[in-house]
Design a protein around this motif. Structure first.
Motif, PDB file in Angstrom:
ATOM      1  N   GLU A 194       2.549   2.874  -0.070  1.00 50.66           N
ATOM      2  CA  GLU A 194       2.725   4.242   0.395  1.00 50.66           C
ATOM      3  C   GLU A 194       2.620   4.249   1.912  1.00 50.66           C
ATOM      4  OE1 GLU A 194       3.470   7.337  -1.525  1.00 50.66           O
ATOM      5  OE2 GLU A 194       4.139   7.272   0.558  1.00 50.66           O
ATOM      6  N   GLU A 195       3.324   5.213   2.536  1.00 46.40           N
ATOM      7  CA  GLU A 195       3.204   5.404   3.970  1.00 46.40           C
ATOM      8  C   GLU A 195       3.303   6.868   4.290  1.00 46.40           C
ATOM      9  OE1 GLU A 195       6.447   3.699   6.198  1.00 46.40           O
ATOM     10  OE2 GLU A 195       7.984   4.587   4.892  1.00 46.40           O
ATOM     11  N   PRO A 196       2.588   7.376   5.286  1.00 49.65           N
ATOM     12  CA  PRO A 196       1.440   6.704   5.888  1.00 49.65           C
ATOM     13  C   PRO A 196       0.269   6.696   4.920  1.00 49.65           C
ATOM     14  CG  PRO A 196       1.594   8.947   6.709  1.00 49.65           C
ATOM     15  CD  PRO A 196       2.797   8.725   5.842  1.00 49.65           C
ATOM     16  N   HIS A 197      -0.520   5.658   4.971  1.00 53.31           N
ATOM     17  CA  HIS A 197      -1.649   5.529   4.057  1.00 53.31           C
ATOM     18  C   HIS A 197      -2.608   4.490   4.608  1.00 53.31           C
ATOM     19  CE1 HIS A 197      -3.819   5.456   0.250  1.00 53.31           C
ATOM     20  NE2 HIS A 197      -3.031   6.412  -0.194  1.00 53.31           N
ATOM     21  N   ASP A 198      -3.891   4.676   4.343  1.00 55.91           N
ATOM     22  CA  ASP A 198      -4.888   3.727   4.842  1.00 55.91           C
ATOM     23  C   ASP A 198      -5.733   3.135   3.728  1.00 55.91           C
ATOM     24  OD1 ASP A 198      -7.402   6.128   6.032  1.00 55.91           O
ATOM     25  OD2 ASP A 198      -6.461   5.818   4.074  1.00 55.91           O
ATOM     26  N   CYS A 199      -5.272   3.202   2.525  1.00 50.48           N
ATOM     27  CA  CYS A 199      -5.943   2.690   1.320  1.00 50.48           C
ATOM     28  C   CYS A 199      -7.057   3.609   0.806  1.00 50.48           C
ATOM     29  CB  CYS A 199      -6.529   1.294   1.508  1.00 50.48           C
ATOM     30  SG  CYS A 199      -5.290  -0.030   1.539  1.00 50.48           S
ATOM     31  N   THR A 200      -7.358   4.676   1.511  1.00 45.31           N
ATOM     32  CA  THR A 200      -8.366   5.590   0.992  1.00 45.31           C
ATOM     33  C   THR A 200      -7.902   6.161  -0.339  1.00 45.31           C
ATOM     34  OG1 THR A 200      -9.083   6.186   3.221  1.00 45.31           O
ATOM     35  CG2 THR A 200      -9.654   7.707   1.433  1.00 45.31           C
ATOM     36  N   ASP A 201      -8.752   6.034  -1.347  1.00 43.36           N
ATOM     37  CA  ASP A 201      -8.399   6.531  -2.688  1.00 43.36           C
ATOM     38  C   ASP A 201      -7.059   5.970  -3.144  1.00 43.36           C
ATOM     39  OD1 ASP A 201      -8.078   9.825  -4.263  1.00 43.36           O
ATOM     40  OD2 ASP A 201      -8.882   7.923  -5.006  1.00 43.36           O
ATOM     41  N   TYR A 202      -6.899   4.666  -2.962  1.00 45.83           N
ATOM     42  CA  TYR A 202      -5.583   4.076  -3.233  1.00 45.83           C
ATOM     43  C   TYR A 202      -5.232   4.053  -4.705  1.00 45.83           C
ATOM     44  CZ  TYR A 202      -7.718  -0.337  -4.801  1.00 45.83           C
ATOM     45  OH  TYR A 202      -8.436  -1.286  -5.480  1.00 45.83           O
ATOM     46  N   GLY A 203      -6.195   4.370  -5.543  1.00 47.04           N
ATOM     47  CA  GLY A 203      -5.913   4.374  -6.971  1.00 47.04           C
ATOM     48  C   GLY A 203      -4.896   5.412  -7.412  1.00 47.04           C
ATOM     49  N   ARG A 204      -4.619   6.339  -6.535  1.00 50.81           N
ATOM     50  CA  ARG A 204      -3.602   7.337  -6.856  1.00 50.81           C
ATOM     51  C   ARG A 204      -2.853   7.675  -5.577  1.00 50.81           C
ATOM     52  NH1 ARG A 204      -7.427  12.681  -7.861  1.00 50.81           N
ATOM     53  NH2 ARG A 204      -8.653  12.516  -5.968  1.00 50.81           N
ATOM     54  N   GLY A 205      -1.699   8.234  -5.753  1.00 53.33           N
ATOM     55  CA  GLY A 205      -0.942   8.687  -4.598  1.00 53.33           C
ATOM     56  C   GLY A 205      -0.007   7.677  -3.990  1.00 53.33           C
TER      57      GLY A 205
END
Length: 124
Positions: free
Chosen positions: A99-110
């Protein structure tokens, strides 16, 4: 659109190692996250690990800590999951997602972009 290609699965004996690769393309942002998930037969999909391109932060689920390591190449578009000391419970189809933009926070969804799975089978 982001595209992902996972590879590296196979059959290995317990105690062995495998390295999965996820080649990603199509990012338009430098701030993206690439993660590994797995799904065993009859079980829910589980987030395994994530790496953030922005700060290089990595996340590993507790059940594989000390055995699995996530890393990426310098371009941060190919991500590796080094799996050591494999146990039969690690048997699953492993998927990479991004995913982008994304920082792995709560990566279990989204995470909206998914690659095809690669089968990992660990024999006892």
């Amino acid at each position: 659109e982001v595209q992902l290609q996972a590879s590296g699965g196979g059959l290995v004996q317990a105690g062995g190692s495998l390295r999965l690769s996820c080649a990603a393309s199509g990012f338009t942002s430098d701030e993206h996250a690439i993660a590994w998930f797995r799904q065993a037969p009859g079980k829910a999909r589980e987030g395994v690990s994530c790496i953030a391109s922005g700060d290089g932060g990595t996340y590993i689920t507790e059940s594989v800590q000390g055995r699995f390591t996530i890393s990426s190449d310098n371009a941060k578009t190919t991500v590796y999951l080094q799996m050591n000391s494999l146990i039969p419970e690690d048997t699953a189809v492993y998927y990479c997602a991004a995913e982008e933009p994304h920082d792995c926070t709560d990566y279990g969804r989204g995470l909206d972009f998914w690659g095809q799975g690669t089968q990992v089978t660990v024999s006892s």
